[in-house]
Design an enzyme around this catalytic site. Structure first.
Site, PDB file in Angstrom:
ATOM      1  N   LYS A  70      14.950  22.033 -16.327  1.00  0.00           N
ATOM      2  CA  LYS A  70      14.182  22.828 -15.175  1.00  0.00           C
ATOM      3  C   LYS A  70      14.100  24.319 -15.781  1.00  0.00           C
ATOM      4  O   LYS A  70      13.132  25.029 -15.587  1.00  0.00           O
ATOM      5  CB  LYS A  70      15.110  22.725 -13.830  1.00  0.00           C
ATOM      6  N   THR A  72      14.284  25.381 -18.904  1.00  0.00           N
ATOM      7  CA  THR A  72      13.491  25.333 -20.046  1.00  0.00           C
ATOM      8  C   THR A  72      12.039  25.466 -19.562  1.00  0.00           C
ATOM      9  O   THR A  72      11.161  26.290 -19.932  1.00  0.00           O
ATOM     10  CB  THR A  72      13.756  24.241 -20.897  1.00  0.00           C
ATOM     11  N   ARG A  93      19.080  32.673 -12.755  1.00  0.00           N
ATOM     12  CA  ARG A  93      20.333  32.971 -12.405  1.00  0.00           C
ATOM     13  C   ARG A  93      21.264  33.194 -13.789  1.00  0.00           C
ATOM     14  O   ARG A  93      20.845  32.676 -14.789  1.00  0.00           O
ATOM     15  CB  ARG A  93      21.036  31.806 -11.571  1.00  0.00           C
ATOM     16  N   LYS A 104      28.501  21.286 -19.133  1.00  0.00           N
ATOM     17  CA  LYS A 104      27.175  21.509 -19.162  1.00  0.00           C
ATOM     18  C   LYS A 104      26.679  22.279 -20.479  1.00  0.00           C
ATOM     19  O   LYS A 104      25.522  22.149 -20.955  1.00  0.00           O
ATOM     20  CB  LYS A 104      26.629  22.241 -17.900  1.00  0.00           C
ATOM     21  N   ALA A 272      23.990  25.706  -6.714  1.00  0.00           N
ATOM     22  CA  ALA A 272      23.286  24.868  -5.574  1.00  0.00           C
ATOM     23  C   ALA A 272      24.204  23.814  -4.832  1.00  0.00           C
ATOM     24  O   ALA A 272      23.573  23.443  -3.882  1.00  0.00           O
ATOM     25  CB  ALA A 272      21.676  24.719  -5.983  1.00  0.00           C
ATOM     26  N   PHE A 300      19.563  22.761  -9.246  1.00  0.00           N
ATOM     27  CA  PHE A 300      19.712  21.326  -9.356  1.00  0.00           C
ATOM     28  C   PHE A 300      18.191  20.800  -8.669  1.00  0.00           C
ATOM     29  O   PHE A 300      17.133  21.273  -8.890  1.00  0.00           O
ATOM     30  CB  PHE A 300      20.865  21.042  -8.527  1.00  0.00           C
ATOM     31  N   PHE A 381       9.716  14.072 -23.952  1.00  0.00           N
ATOM     32  CA  PHE A 381      10.748  13.957 -24.976  1.00  0.00           C
ATOM     33  C   PHE A 381       9.786  12.891 -25.970  1.00  0.00           C
ATOM     34  O   PHE A 381       8.895  12.199 -25.675  1.00  0.00           O
ATOM     35  CB  PHE A 381      11.853  13.017 -24.522  1.00  0.00           C
ATOM     36  N   TRP A 409       9.952  22.985 -24.633  1.00  0.00           N
ATOM     37  CA  TRP A 409      10.950  23.057 -25.721  1.00  0.00           C
ATOM     38  C   TRP A 409      10.479  23.087 -27.114  1.00  0.00           C
ATOM     39  O   TRP A 409      11.063  23.917 -27.876  1.00  0.00           O
ATOM     40  CB  TRP A 409      11.638  21.676 -25.398  1.00  0.00           C
TER      41      TRP A 409
END
Length: 557
Positions: A70, A72, A93, A104, A272, A300, A381, A409
């Protein structure tokens, strides 16, 4: 393949004055934190109540260990809009040290779609989170000192709700006893720590519209109750002025840049799953003022971050998104369809079809509950097959939403052109329908919680423990019944059971406790096993992080 950190360290950064100039921020409004970071004075917003920029909210499907991307996607979209000649800005954030050193890793995006300087962002940054923790702990110290020095307010030590805070995952601090060692060391009582981003100070900080608004919000923070059952606030302890003084500079939004050179405001960082999951209102207003297209994210999945963005942040600030981006990956949707992580590289259309229902339920919520236009961004991907990508696009088309491929990405902004074009198309369409909220504020707290559970999670109902029922009655009785609700729930499921992936059916949500966050302006309902102080995993990310003799960081994401 290069790591995210290596890509970030190889990026050529522009001086922060140049980034400010792109946004139209005067250099005299900058407080420099080195060459590539600055805080922006709140004076630039004085007298500017209206914002002309278009607000794009980025959210996602229910998270999985496969990853969604998200942040990215948010960064890549802002860069892609710049590639199309649009004046775009971004707000994210601030990363907490808990996830950075926990499971993470960093939170600055990935690949060629990152906010930089990445190491600074993930490690202390400009000190905002530390300032918030200090303000939290000042209040805790003043509370205990008041009790020690005579307890003129009649605070019941057994009814103290305020905890101390530290920005680190540390399960040892969840439940403690302090004040031991005799009268001179305080009044012994049970206590505990929250991770700083779960502190109500963080929530109030992110929802404040000005320094004075923040001071007033801090004054409303409830720290506990008297022997007679009356709430005791930070203003009763005369603590909110000093707390606001500690946060005066932190309240100024931080300006940095993406690898593509897009101005990025990174400010505030509530989770969140245990808070409302959005960057500060002030950073949002600044981004909207200085960008024609403003991209921000909510934490999230859309059942958590986007719901709270709408029902809490938009209610507080009067903001309304012009479009919503829902991020998904083929891999994650196959996991929701029951495929183990080790088998995600193999094509599995049946599992993808089943798992895609998770995505479609989020799409329907955004459309039918919030009344907002959306686009699905498929974060591509290398092992995604053409058949899998086509299946997602076809399923989305049947729901009346476009699904586009995103390769930010690997390609940065150039990999998000199709997504940016669809966002522009959506925001050019006039949406006369008013923003939809999940519940009416005039409803009792119980019915507001049930509305979120039924309309957003699609639960059959809500079970309240006996403790929660007593707290509901008490909060209604003392005047907090008209506040929005903030449900603390696992991010890994629509339900409150992390094991129920996909789109669970026939379940109830269990609310075990409630507490008022009067300064932030909402009531928190805690469900399942959600904790406000996470623990470290078996192999924390901290084990991989190191620094070389010349000061170069390694192993950071």
């Amino acid at each position: 393949m290069k790591t995210d950190l290596e890509i970030a360290q190889e990026a050529v950064l522009e001086p922060i004055e140049s980034i400010a100039e792109k946004a139209g921020i005067p250099v005299e409004a900058l407080d420099h934190y080195g060459r590539y970071k600055a805080k922006v004075s709140l004076d630039v917003l004085k007298g500017k109540s209206e914002t002309a920029g278009k607000l794009i909210l980025v959210t996602a499907i229910t998270p999985t260990p496969a990853g969604e991307g998200k942040t990215t996607t948010s960064i890549g979209l802002a860069d892609a809009l710049r590639c199309l000649g649009k004046k775009s800005t971004l707000a994210l954030r601030e990363p907490s040290l808990g996830p950075v050193f926990g499971i993470k890793g960093g939170a600055a995006g990935g690949g060629y779609s990152q906010v930089v300087p990445m190491e600074d962002l993930n490690l202390h940054f400009t000190g905002d989170i530390h300032a918030i923790g200090t303000a939290n702990n000042l209040l805790a110290a003043m509370l205990d000192n008041h009790i020690q020095k005579g307890n003129a307010l009649g605070i019941d030590p057994c009814k103290i709700t305020w905890k101390r805070a530290i920005d680190m995952n540390d399960r040892q601090l969840r439940s403690i006893v302090n004040g031991l060692g005799g009268k001179a060391n305080g009044t012994p009582r049970e206590d505990g720590f929250e991770i700083t981003v779960a502190s109500e100070v963080m929530a109030a900080f992110c929802l404040a519209g000005s320094l004075m608004d923040l001071k007033e919000r801090l004054g409303r923070v409830v720290v506990g109750y008297t022997y007679g059952g009356d709430p005791v606030t930070a203003s009763d302890l005369r603590a909110n002025g000093a707390m606001a003084a500690l946060l005066k500079d932190a309240l100024k939004p931080n300006l940095v840049q993406t690898i593509g050179g897009t101005p990025a405001f990174v400010h505030g960082g509530p989770f969140a799953n245990i808070a409302h999951g959005c960057n500060s209102v002030l950073a949002t207003r600044m981004g909207l003022h200085f960008g024609d297209y403003f991209v921000t994210e909510a934490g999230f999945g859309a059942d958590l971050g986007a719901e709270k963005f709408v029902d809490i942040k938009c209610r507080t600030s009067g903001l309304k998104p012009d479009a919503v981006v829902i991020v998904a990956t083929v891999r994650a949707l196959k996991m929701h369809g029951g495929v183990p992580k080790k088998d995600l590289s193999s094509e599995n259309l049946d599992a993808l079809y089943e798992g895609a229902e998770n995505l479609l339920q989020h799409v329907r919520n955004v459309k039918n509950v919030f009344h907002l236009p959306s686009v699905v961004a498929i974060n591509r991907f290398p092992d995604d097959t053409e058949a899998e990508l086509a299946l997602i696009q076809d399923l989305c088309k049947r729901e009346g939403v476009t699904a586009v491929l995103s390769e930010v990405w690997a390609k940065g902004g150039a990999g998000g052109i199709e997504l940016a074009e669809e966002v522009i198309r959506l925001t050019d369409q006039e949406n006369k329908e008013p923003l939809g909220f999940t519940y009416d504020l005039d409803l009792p707290l119980k019915e507001k919680i049930e509305a979120v559970a039924k309309r957003i999670y699609h639960a059959d109902g809500v079970d309240f423990t006996s403790a929660a029922r007593k707290e509901l009655d008490m909060l209604e009785k003392i005047g907090f019944g008209k506040l929005p609700v903030c449900i603390a729930k696992t991010q890994y499921s629509f339900s409150d059971d992390a094991a129920l992936i996909g789109v669970p059916k026939g379940f109830n949500i269990t609310v075990r406790n409630l507490k008022v966050s009067a300064g932030a302006g909402f009531v928190v309902a805690l469900t399942g096993n959600v904790m406000t102080m996470p623990g470290l995993p078996t192999a924390p990310s901290a084990e991989k992080i190191d620094v070389t003799e010349d000061g170069r960081i390694t192993g950071l994401f």
